[in-house]
Design a protein around this motif. Structure first.
Motif, short mmCIF file in Angstrom:
data_model
loop_
_atom_site.label_atom_id
_atom_site.label_comp_id
_atom_site.label_asym_id
_atom_site.label_seq_id
_atom_site.Cartn_x
_atom_site.Cartn_y
_atom_site.Cartn_z
N THR A 1 -0.33 13.11 6.77
CA THR A 1 0.21 13.43 5.45
C THR A 1 0.61 14.91 5.40
O THR A 1 -0.15 15.78 5.85
CB THR A 1 -0.84 13.16 4.35
OG1 THR A 1 -1.31 11.82 4.49
CG2 THR A 1 -0.26 13.36 2.97
N THR A 2 1.79 15.16 4.84
CA THR A 2 2.30 16.53 4.72
C THR A 2 2.85 16.76 3.33
O THR A 2 3.20 15.82 2.63
CB THR A 2 3.42 16.81 5.76
OG1 THR A 2 4.60 16.11 5.35
CG2 THR A 2 3.01 16.36 7.14
N VAL B 1 4.80 13.30 -1.77
CA VAL B 1 3.91 13.43 -0.63
C VAL B 1 4.51 12.65 0.53
O VAL B 1 4.82 11.47 0.39
CB VAL B 1 2.51 12.89 -0.97
CG1 VAL B 1 1.61 12.92 0.25
CG2 VAL B 1 1.89 13.69 -2.10
N GLN B 2 4.66 13.32 1.68
CA GLN B 2 5.27 12.68 2.84
C GLN B 2 4.18 12.06 3.72
O GLN B 2 3.16 12.70 4.00
CB GLN B 2 6.06 13.71 3.65
CG GLN B 2 7.15 14.42 2.84
CD GLN B 2 8.25 13.47 2.43
OE1 GLN B 2 8.72 12.66 3.21
NE2 GLN B 2 8.66 13.57 1.17
N VAL B 3 4.39 10.83 4.14
CA VAL B 3 3.35 10.10 4.85
C VAL B 3 3.94 9.44 6.10
O VAL B 3 5.04 8.87 6.06
CB VAL B 3 2.72 9.01 3.95
CG1 VAL B 3 1.66 8.23 4.73
CG2 VAL B 3 2.11 9.63 2.71
N LEU B 4 3.20 9.52 7.19
CA LEU B 4 3.44 8.71 8.38
C LEU B 4 2.21 7.83 8.55
O LEU B 4 1.12 8.33 8.86
CB LEU B 4 3.66 9.59 9.62
CG LEU B 4 3.68 8.88 10.98
CD1 LEU B 4 4.78 7.82 11.03
CD2 LEU B 4 3.88 9.89 12.10
N GLU B 5 2.35 6.54 8.31
CA GLU B 5 1.21 5.63 8.33
C GLU B 5 1.40 4.57 9.39
O GLU B 5 2.47 3.94 9.50
CB GLU B 5 1.02 4.96 6.96
CG GLU B 5 -0.14 3.96 6.94
CD GLU B 5 -0.47 3.47 5.54
OE1 GLU B 5 -1.01 2.36 5.43
OE2 GLU B 5 -0.21 4.20 4.56
N ASP C 1 1.22 -5.98 15.22
CA ASP C 1 1.49 -5.10 14.07
C ASP C 1 2.81 -4.35 14.20
O ASP C 1 3.47 -4.06 13.21
CB ASP C 1 0.35 -4.08 13.89
CG ASP C 1 -0.92 -4.75 13.40
OD1 ASP C 1 -0.82 -5.84 12.81
OD2 ASP C 1 -2.01 -4.19 13.61
N GLY C 2 3.20 -3.97 15.42
CA GLY C 2 4.49 -3.34 15.64
C GLY C 2 4.58 -1.89 15.24
O GLY C 2 5.68 -1.34 15.15
N ASP C 3 3.45 -1.23 15.01
CA ASP C 3 3.48 0.17 14.58
C ASP C 3 3.47 1.15 15.75
O ASP C 3 3.62 2.35 15.54
CB ASP C 3 2.28 0.47 13.67
CG ASP C 3 2.43 -0.19 12.30
OD1 ASP C 3 3.48 -0.78 12.05
OD2 ASP C 3 1.48 -0.12 11.50
N PHE C 4 3.25 0.64 16.98
CA PHE C 4 3.15 1.52 18.15
C PHE C 4 3.94 0.96 19.33
O PHE C 4 4.11 -0.25 19.45
CB PHE C 4 1.68 1.68 18.59
CG PHE C 4 0.78 2.36 17.61
CD1 PHE C 4 0.71 3.75 17.56
CD2 PHE C 4 0.01 1.62 16.73
CE1 PHE C 4 -0.13 4.38 16.65
CE2 PHE C 4 -0.82 2.25 15.81
CZ PHE C 4 -0.89 3.64 15.78
N PRO D 1 3.35 6.20 17.94
CA PRO D 1 3.93 5.58 16.74
C PRO D 1 5.42 5.31 16.93
O PRO D 1 6.14 6.11 17.54
CB PRO D 1 3.69 6.62 15.63
CG PRO D 1 2.50 7.40 16.12
CD PRO D 1 2.65 7.47 17.61
N THR D 2 5.89 4.17 16.44
CA THR D 2 7.29 3.79 16.61
C THR D 2 8.23 4.76 15.89
O THR D 2 9.39 4.88 16.24
CB THR D 2 7.52 2.36 16.10
OG1 THR D 2 7.02 2.26 14.76
CG2 THR D 2 6.82 1.35 16.98
N SER D 3 7.72 5.43 14.86
CA SER D 3 8.50 6.46 14.17
C SER D 3 7.65 7.71 14.05
O SER D 3 6.46 7.64 13.76
CB SER D 3 8.93 6.00 12.78
OG SER D 3 9.52 7.06 12.06
#
Length: 852
Positions: free
Chosen positions: A412-413, A311-315, A323-326, A448-450
């Motif tokens: 999720t994909t 399962v592919q996830v971008l969280e 937090d550094g996620d954005f 999102p950073t990624s």
């Protein structure tokens, strides 16, 4: 009669984050400080510093007594302690107990009986006229508030007060009814109902989910807090002449096993998430720091490893600027404090998220928003292709989330693809009572950073389902731990070690000996220790065939005693699994493969309670262990693997006699095929249980007028001496107005699990840590005097409950070498006496030290 003072904070709290750096100021562009008062205390929740408010500059800026804030750091503002008015003749009675013979499975905290304080003008101001429900922003009795009790000007107890009710006379408030609770009760208040998945685990613990990474973590436990033990979730593995295969003739592959995380890493995450600090004495000892929790959240395959593929996830986490996620454009609204509108006159505050999602194709994907506290779902919807806008409102209306917004945003994909662009426009808004926006305070655009999905194992998504408070409660039961506040830290110790640090007070002259009551200590016919969940087929088959209760224990061991009382159960909400060492079915030879399997009696995947275990890196030796690559079905031979174990095996490979074994009862180790280590009951409960079941054991209830120096300084680890007899404290109930204490004590038993150890022989006054290095600890003590007359013949040095050496009776120190770096060790000095040709020992004087 002494002077009793009770102080409280008024319950108002402000939370947020500094939006800019300003010397000796707190600046929060999203705040409203109009009701903050000079003298309030500001806590920097990021670095644990504090300052006082010296001026309210404007609605978004406070002048402080110290320069403690930089942009992005979190804060909490509380009022300073204010003294309550008391009735002149109102008594406040505090009951102090930490371990009570009436319920040996619980850790207690000081508490008071309900008492009254007058509804004076001053007190009514502090409780904000709680009796009048028309008062806007009235006192919130849903929460306990900080409290401090002083006796004759000296601090006596810190804790919290609960407002129970208001007594009315002639339709006017007459008194407020309060209950005081000690410091350690705050754990339940702080942790609430949060799930383990709420914890802020270090991102360094997450890892790519593929064969190469899993195999590395399966072959060794070195330099990692996460590894894979040989516990299968769906396959029933056997060993035959064709090798190590399942009963369906399949080799083991990386999707057949699940990871485990060190429990110490969970404790660290609890500290980081809730700004708590536990002392490392117990949690850093070898027996505990090598304990693991198996990450079996769902039965069968991990969510990352469905049989059809990953399962592919971008969280991304939306919580704090750090937090550094954005990446951010515009004003950062984080941390955003959600406030519910309480009526038509008082607006709330919410966050509105507007998603603009661009994809290069028409692949299906899911957008889910979860509360970080418990992974509960706020939003969940499937989409195909680009979407604009997707609007999600969080907070602001009655019954919705409050506090600092902390959410996880997941895309999720079923297949790997990259989003072209994702923009989240976050608006911090005021809303009215029915949830209609009245204005936007600030807006930020987050990307999102990624944008690439990846097959990552995210620790918080794989941790078993259990509340944080339940996890800690069961750890405390498992190791018979007590907790108490010390220098604003939560000190956690096994009960035996807690008592070993106590001192003695002779209270004979303060006791009213004209009347007392003597009762039996024994409250129960027997005490039964066990694990509630035993779902795997091996343990169920063994218990059915042999009729024994694997891993359980009873005291007394015989069930046919005719003692009075009922059975008392100490049961853990942890799983107990029986492991096995495989035999080659073809020729009967013993292999080096030790394994577990979370399969039921029909060999289907099952789910139980969270499983704690030790993990030993085991060499395969002459046993051929083939591991399959799922991409091409090729295999490779392993030289080592991580074996699940009930007992901690140190690096030397030799199990010490006092190494912890994770069973309550005496069991033969599945791999070594002999009894190894010391079981939980013998190591952590036996001394205490023997003392309360001793035939000579008695509880004595009497009254005393203890002097203030004892009331202010005694510890529940201490012993009271009355007419040369030693007693432990079961509970103390003290009337703080007149110093009258009702004591419930039980006599100290001579029983000990160590031969010829007695509580009546003197021990050294103190054991000091004179120095540490990365591999050594230097101990120091003052030898006891008059060694000849007192028959003192030496001192035994003890490390982690195991004998090291005997020293002469004139020795005052020793350096212990060859220790592991960064590990906490428990040291003890046991005074040796030779009386009539027989060697006797004092109880240990202990100290903890951590190597550099």
């Amino acid at each position: 009669m002494q002077i009793l003072e009770l102080y409280i904070r008024d319950g108002i709290k402000y939370k947020g984050a500094a939006t800019s750096t300003s010397t000796n100021n707190l600046v929060d562009a999203n705040a409203d400080f109009s009701t903050v008062k000079v003298g309030y205390i500001v806590f920097n929740d990021t670095d644990s510093t504090t300052a006082k408010v010296t001026a309210v500059t404007n609605s978004t800026t406070l002048a402080l007594s110290a320069d403690i804030f930089a942009s992005g750091e979190l804060y909490t503002i509380k009022s300073d302690f204010e003294r309550l008015d008391l009735f002149e003749d109102e008594s406040v009675t505090i009951t102090d107990t930490i371990k009570n013979t009436k319920d040996i499975s619980k850790v207690f905290t000081p508490f008071s009986q309900q008492f009254n304080v007058p509804a004076s003008k001053h007190n009514s101001k502090l409780f904000r006229h709680y009796e009048d429900f028309d008062v806007i922003n009235s006192f919130d009795a849903r929460f306990k508030i900080d409290a401090l009790i002083k006796l004759n000007g000296s601090d006596y107890k810190k804790g919290r007060v609960r407002l129970n009710s208001v007594s009315m006379k002639d339709n006017k408030a007459h008194s407020y009814k309060l209950v005081f609770f000690g410091d350690t009760i705050e754990l339940k208040d702080i942790l609430g109902d949060d799930d383990l998945s709420r914890l802020n685990f270090s991102s360094s613990l997450n890892f790519t989910y593929d064969k190469s990474t899993v195999l590395t973590k399966f072959e060794t436990t070195t330099s990692t807090d996460v590894c894979f033990p040989l516990i299968t979730h769906s396959k029933n593995m056997r060993f035959t002449s064709s090798g190590y295969k399942s009963t369906n003739d399949e080799f083991l592959n990386f999707k057949d096993i699940k990871p485990a995380i060190k429990v110490r890493a969970i404790i660290e995450a609890i500290q980081n998430t809730y700004d708590l600090e536990f002392t490392g004495n117990f949690f850093n000892l070898s027996d505990f720091r090598n304990l693991y929790l198996w990450m079996h959240r769902e039965q069968g395959f991990m969510s990352n490893a469905t049989e059809g593929g990953g399962v592919q996830v971008l969280e991304s986490r939306f919580h704090l600027p750090s937090d550094g996620d954005f990446t951010l454009t515009g004003t950062d609204i984080r941390p955003a404090v959600l406030v519910n509108a309480t009526n038509n006159q008082q607006n709330g505050r919410r966050v509105q998220l507007n998603f603009d999602i661009d994809t290069s194709g028409t692949d299906e994907y899911n957008l889910t928003i979860l509360r970080s506290s418990d992974n509960s779902v706020i939003f969940d919807q499937d989409f195909t292709g680009s979407q604009d806008p997707v609007v999600v409102n969080i907070g602001g209306i009655v019954g919705s989330d409050e506090g600092i917004l902390d959410i996880k945003i997941l895309f999720t994909t079923a297949s790997t693809f990259t989003f072209t662009d994702i923009e989240i426009t976050a608006k911090y808004q005021t809303v009215n009572f029915i949830g209609v926006s009245t204005s936007t305070i600030s807006t930020g655009v987050y990307t999102p950073t990624s944008l690439a999905t990846s097959n990552q194992v995210i620790i918080s998504r794989q941790i078993p389902k259990m509340k944080v408070i339940d996890f800690l409660t069961n750890l405390f039961k498992m190791f018979n731990l007590v907790a108490f506040k010390e220098d604003n830290k939560i000190n956690v110790l096994p009960l035996n070690d807690f008592y070993a640090q106590g001192t003695t007070y002779d209270i004979t002259k303060y006791v009213d000996t004209t009347k007392s009551t003597v009762e039996k200590v024994l409250q129960y016919k027997s005490v039964k220790f066990d694990f509630k969940s035993k779902k795997s087929f091996l343990i169920q088959n063994q218990q059915e065939i042999l009729g024994n209760n694997f891993a359980g224990e009873s005291y007394p061991p015989s069930n046919d005693n005719e003692w009075d009382g009922k059975d008392f159960k100490v049961e853990l909400d942890f799983e107990k699994m029986l492991y096995e060492r495989l035999t080659n079915v073809s020729d009967g030879t013993l292999t080096t493969i030790g394994q577990g399997a979370m399969l039921d009696k029909d060999f289907n995947a099952t789910i139980g309670q969270p499983l704690l275990l030790y993990i030993e890196t085991q060499t395969t030796g002459s046993t051929t262990f083939l591991f399959q690559n799922t991409s091409d079905n090729s295999t490779e031979s392993l030289g080592s693997y991580n074996r699940p174990s009930q007992v901690f095996v140190p690096a030397s490979g030799t199990v010490g006699s006092n190494s912890a074994a994770l069973n309550f009862g005496l069991e033969i180790d599945e791999f070594f095929r002999e009894v190894s280590g010391t079981n939980l009951f013998a190591k952590y409960y036996l001394d205490y249980i023997i003392s309360i079941y001793n035939r000579q054991g008695r509880i004595i209830k009497l009254e005393a007028y203890l002097p203030l120096h004892i009331i202010l300084n005694y510890s529940l680890a201490d012993k009271f001496i009355i007419h040369n007899k030693a007693y432990r404290i079961n509970s103390i109930k003290t009337n703080l107005l007149n110093n009258k204490s009702t004591l419930e004590l039980y006599n100290v038993s001579e029983a000990s699990t160590i031969e010829n150890v007695t509580d009546t022989l003197p021990r050294i006054a103190a054991l000091n840590i004179a120095g540490t290095s990365s591999s050594s600890v230097t101990l120091g003590w003052t030898p006891l005097g008059d060694v000849v007359a007192n028959n003192i013949t030496g001192y035994d040095v003890i490390k982690d409950d195991e004998f090291v050496e005997t020293l002469g009776n004139d020795i005052s120190g020793r350096t212990i070498t060859s220790l592991d770096s960064g590990v906490t060790f428990k040291f003890g000095i046991r005074t040796r006496y030779t009386i009539g040709g027989t060697v006797f020992f004092s109880k240990d004087r202990i100290a903890f030290a951590t190597t550099d």
